[in-house]
Design an enzyme around this catalytic site. Structure first.
Site: not given
Ligand code: UGA
Length: 429
Positions: A35, A121, A151, A204, A249, A257, A260
């Site tokens: 990496k 986390t 974060e 978090k 959301f 999925g 996180c």
């Molecule tokens: C999530 C959090 O949004 C971040 O704030 C956090 O920092 C991150 O986890 C982490 O802990 O590192 P992430 O996992 O990148 O971020 O993705 P999201 O955009 O939150 O989406 C998560 C899942 O929810 C995806 O599968 C997405 O398709 C789903 N989702 C999201 C829905 O099904 N409906 C929605 O309205 C929004």
């Protein structure tokens, strides 16, 4: 300030770029030499929009350097961010072994005062452990402070989120640490909340669990919408106009999925169980998330009277668009179920590549059109814009049967029906 970031995964690499963009000099440390050598050449080992350009830019400005020499790196820096993975143990608790290893290395290599900040986390109380691990591995006693600085960036939006956060949370008992961290983040222009390490750690988890709860709520409600003949999209829009609720959301689909939400919600449930505290609402969030994927798949199963020997096109493998991450992706649960039920599956994703047992009944296609050829149904699993931009009137003619199960409500139902498709959305008939 001489800043070191340990761990060059999503959070670590994005943190490095954000600090470099703010004008700080940063070193990224990873024990994975492959990496490190890629990063030194300006190549990312994962896909994240805009991040590679930023890497190339700051290799040139000289703001960032990379190393795999832990001891030298720790000795040469006085501010150390820990950004290592905290995956799930089989029982749902967080695996802190990487964190412990790094804390031990920091303690072992200390040659003067260090401020150690954890961004990974971690369960509530972990920063206290980090301090103990550092203390117990010191060869000679040195002073140090610890802080928790969770974060909140999203994959796919990592850089924007890191450069324009809604808030900075700093959990520390040390005034010196708080002053240094405030200075580090002063150009961010967002609220900075100073609190205890335990509170920061819980903020978090509580944030991710709350967002996951919103998704499971709208997903379960979408099933009722199917029964009532009401559109979940309209319901979510009407709800979101209330500023206390907001629009984000509230998109119904096949479930959440990623690396996180599933991990963090499970870890928080685990913490509550350990303390005999009831957080059953989150157990329901997880079970709705599992059943939602199967609920959507069932629409296709009913439509085709079973999957045996059916040809199914599955569009989208990643857990959401703009990432190559397939961890805990609902698409993979759908694929697995289809294969178990003896469907022939043609999958497409613009970025992610799947490696599965080649004897199994599936094929990954380079373009969506190829996946749709002679398909009895298409299941849309990831909301890649590419899929809504397809010429669906042409797609109808290359499919065997015009069945669409839109697991992300990304297509226009009326338009699809006018083109002759049998279209089913999620809570959006
Ligand atoms: C999530 C959090 O949004 C971040 O704030 C956090 O920092 C991150 O986890 C982490 O802990 O590192 P992430 O996992 O990148 O971020 O993705 P999201 O955009 O939150 O989406 C998560 C899942 O929810 C995806 O599968 C997405 O398709 C789903 N989702 C999201 C829905 O099904 N409906 C929605 O309205 C929004």
């Amino acid at each position: 300030m001489r800043i070191l970031v340990i761990g060059t995964g999503y959070v670590g690499t994005t943190t490095i770029m954000a600090f470099a963009e703010m004008g700080w000099k940063i070193t990224g440390l990873d024990t994975d030499t492959r990496k490190v050598s890629m990063l030194r050449k300006g190549v990312l080992h994962f896909y994240e929009h805009g991040l590679e350009d930023m890497l190339v830019k700051h290799l040139k400005t000289g703001n960032i350097t990379f190393t795999s020499d832990s001891e030298q790196a720790i000795k040469a820096h006085d501010i150390i961010f820990i950004c290592v993975g905290t995956p799930s143990n089989p029982d749902g608790s967080a695996d802190l072994s990487y964190l412990k290893k790094v804390a031990n290395e920091i303690g072992h290599s200390m040659n003067g005062y260090k401020l150690v900040i954890n961004k990974s986390t971690v369960p509530v109380g972990t920063l206290e452990k980090v301090a103990r691990w550092i203390q117990s591995s010191q060869i000679e006693p040195q002073t140090f402070d610890v802080a928790s600085n969770p974060e909140f960036l999203r994959e796919g939006n990592a850089l924007v989120d890191a450069l324009h956060p809604d808030r900075i949370i700093i959990g520390t008992q040390s005034d010196k640490a708080a002053i240094q961290l405030r200075e580090l983040y002063q150009s961010m222009g967002c609220p900075v909340m100073l609190t205890t390490p335990r509170t920061a750690e819980l903020i978090k988890y509580a944030s991710n669990a709350f967002l996951a709860t919103k998704i499971s709520y709208i997903n379960e409600l979408s099933r009722l919408c199917d029964q009532l003949g009401v559109s979940i999209i309209d319901v979510a829009q009407g709800m979101g106009l209330d500023s206390r609720i907001g629009h984000s959301f509230l998109q119904a689909g096949i479930g959440f999925g990623g690396s996180c939400f599933p991990k963090d919600v499970t870890a928080l449930i685990h913490t509550a169980e350990d303390l005999d505290s009831d957080l059953s609402i989150l157990e329901k969030v997880m079970s709705v998330n599992q059943s939602q994927t199967m609920y959507v798949l069932n629409k296709a199963r009913k439509q085709l009277s079973g999957f045996r020997h059916r040809r199914i096109a599955l569009l989208g493998l990643t857990f959401k668009p703009d990432t190559d991450d397939m961890r805990q992706s609902p698409s993979l649960r759908i694929l697995d179920k289809l294969l178990k039920e003896q469907a022939y599956v043609t999958v497409h994703d613009p970025v992610a590549k799947l490696t599965l047992d080649s004897r199994r009944n599936w094929k990954q296609c380079k373009i969506p059109e190829q996946a749709l050829q002679r398909a009895d149904a298409v299941i849309l699993c990831t909301a890649w814009p590419l899929y809504s931009e397809l010429d669906w009137s042409r797609m109808k003619h290359i499919m065997n049967k015009p069945n669409i199960i839109d697991g992300r409500n990304m297509l226009d139902a009326k338009l699809m029906r006018s083109l002759g498709f049998h279209y089913q959305g999620v809570g959006y008939e």
